[in-house]
Design an enzyme around this catalytic site. Sequence first.
Site, PDB file in Angstrom:
ATOM      1  N   HIS A   1       0.827  -1.208   0.000  1.00 35.15           N
ATOM      2  CA  HIS A   1       0.000   0.000   0.000  1.00 35.15           C
ATOM      3  C   HIS A   1       0.864   1.262   0.000  1.00 35.15           C
ATOM      4  O   HIS A   1       0.371   2.340  -0.305  1.00 35.15           O
ATOM      5  CB  HIS A   1      -0.997   0.005   1.158  1.00 35.15           C
ATOM      6  CG  HIS A   1      -0.408   0.166   2.527  1.00 35.15           C
ATOM      7  ND1 HIS A   1      -0.020  -0.911   3.302  1.00 35.15           N
ATOM      8  CD2 HIS A   1      -0.152   1.263   3.264  1.00 35.15           C
ATOM      9  CE1 HIS A   1       0.440  -0.459   4.468  1.00 35.15           C
ATOM     10  NE2 HIS A   1       0.374   0.845   4.462  1.00 35.15           N
TER      11      HIS A   1
ATOM     12  N   GLY B   1       3.357   5.708   9.419  1.00 39.63           N
ATOM     13  CA  GLY B   1       4.769   5.797   9.085  1.00 39.63           C
ATOM     14  C   GLY B   1       5.515   4.511   9.364  1.00 39.63           C
ATOM     15  O   GLY B   1       6.609   4.300   8.855  1.00 39.63           O
TER      16      GLY B   1
ATOM     17  N   SER C   1       1.213  -3.921   7.816  1.00 41.43           N
ATOM     18  CA  SER C   1       0.158  -3.335   6.994  1.00 41.43           C
ATOM     19  C   SER C   1      -0.522  -2.182   7.715  1.00 41.43           C
ATOM     20  O   SER C   1      -0.664  -1.088   7.186  1.00 41.43           O
ATOM     21  CB  SER C   1      -0.887  -4.400   6.625  1.00 41.43           C
ATOM     22  OG  SER C   1      -0.334  -5.370   5.764  1.00 41.43           O
TER      23      SER C   1
ATOM     24  N   ASP D   1      -0.130  -7.516   0.498  1.00 40.40           N
ATOM     25  CA  ASP D   1       0.337  -6.167   0.861  1.00 40.40           C
ATOM     26  C   ASP D   1       1.861  -6.157   0.803  1.00 40.40           C
ATOM     27  O   ASP D   1       2.538  -6.028   1.815  1.00 40.40           O
ATOM     28  CB  ASP D   1      -0.159  -5.756   2.240  1.00 40.40           C
ATOM     29  CG  ASP D   1       0.079  -4.270   2.513  1.00 40.40           C
ATOM     30  OD1 ASP D   1       0.259  -3.515   1.535  1.00 40.40           O
ATOM     31  OD2 ASP D   1       0.090  -3.863   3.689  1.00 40.40           O
TER      32      ASP D   1
ATOM     33  N   SER E   1       4.352   1.611   8.454  1.00 44.45           N
ATOM     34  CA  SER E   1       3.982   0.665   7.403  1.00 44.45           C
ATOM     35  C   SER E   1       5.197   0.125   6.668  1.00 44.45           C
ATOM     36  O   SER E   1       6.094   0.879   6.277  1.00 44.45           O
ATOM     37  CB  SER E   1       3.059   1.332   6.382  1.00 44.45           C
ATOM     38  OG  SER E   1       1.754   1.414   6.864  1.00 44.45           O
TER      39      SER E   1
END
Length: 336
Positions: free
Chosen positions: A194, A295, A312, A221, A297
């Site tokens: 993402h 942040g 995720s 993801d 992720s």
Amino acid sequence: MTSRKFMTVFAVVSAAALASGVCSTAAAQPLPLSLLQEQAVTQATGVADALGLASGGYYLENGKAVVNVVDDAGLAKVRAAGLAAKKVKHTFAALTGVKNDLDAVKNVPHTSWGIDTKTNQVVVTIFEAATPAAAKAVTEAAAKHGDSVRVERQAGKLEMHIQDGDRISNGSSICSLGFNVTRGGQPFLLTAGHCTNLGGTWSGGNVSGARIVESDCPGADSGLLTRPNGTGPGQINTGQVITRAANPVVGERIQKQGQTTGGGGGTVTSVNQTVNFDVGVLYNEFGTTAHTDHGDSGGPAYDGSTGLGTLSGGNSTTSYFYPLTLELQNYGLSLA
């Protein structure tokens, strides 16, 4: 992980060194919990596989494996192997079937479901941000499966952590890097799909101008970036070396790293999780009690020297990660 700046770019885990006694009469030092867990999981996997359809799966409790069985013959086999056994009602195959049936419920953001082997149930979580219609659809689907499903409600909403934080950026959004990997002898970086879906080139820390090679989200993801500097071992920025990838286990203690919240840990609470974010559905995630924020992720989850997954998102009390084993398999990667 390695140093904070280095780790933001190269998520790595180093194995804890075993202390050796100074004298031959000194008491042996206990093995690190991460190594004990690794040994327990290896043994439990073999025993559960031998049970076949009679297995209820397994989980970790205080670093030791407990294998679920559905009959007395299974109890005897597990105990003969020297492991703790627990008699349960539902096989792991049956719980997987229930989870797959729930996957047919669509358009229900802020809900999730996955297998909790410790309670021998599929756990369904409905966050307060879910609409009444979404909550009703999920609750009704869960009710069809009786005591094989447990429904829980949580405050807040599910968010994919793509801003405010980690130190790779495409100029408009910020994420964290997960693991140093290679493919065909060439160096690459893993992060969240993402994040890479946002496009652009990514820079931060020891990386500048990393280009997007692969980007998959929703469904998976995973995102793969070039590693322009071509260097960096497989290790977290704390110095923890990552030497292997493995599937997470319910009850397993993990560590995580991210640009915003830094280090920390938590426990795996579910596996094979379906998570319904606003942007779409993610499959095969694992749920944890680790605290993360925007942040973070793409940042890594790991257990000692074992890499487990990349972040995720989640809320203030629950974080979901996409399994590293699937990322390596799907992109044909090896750990650096």
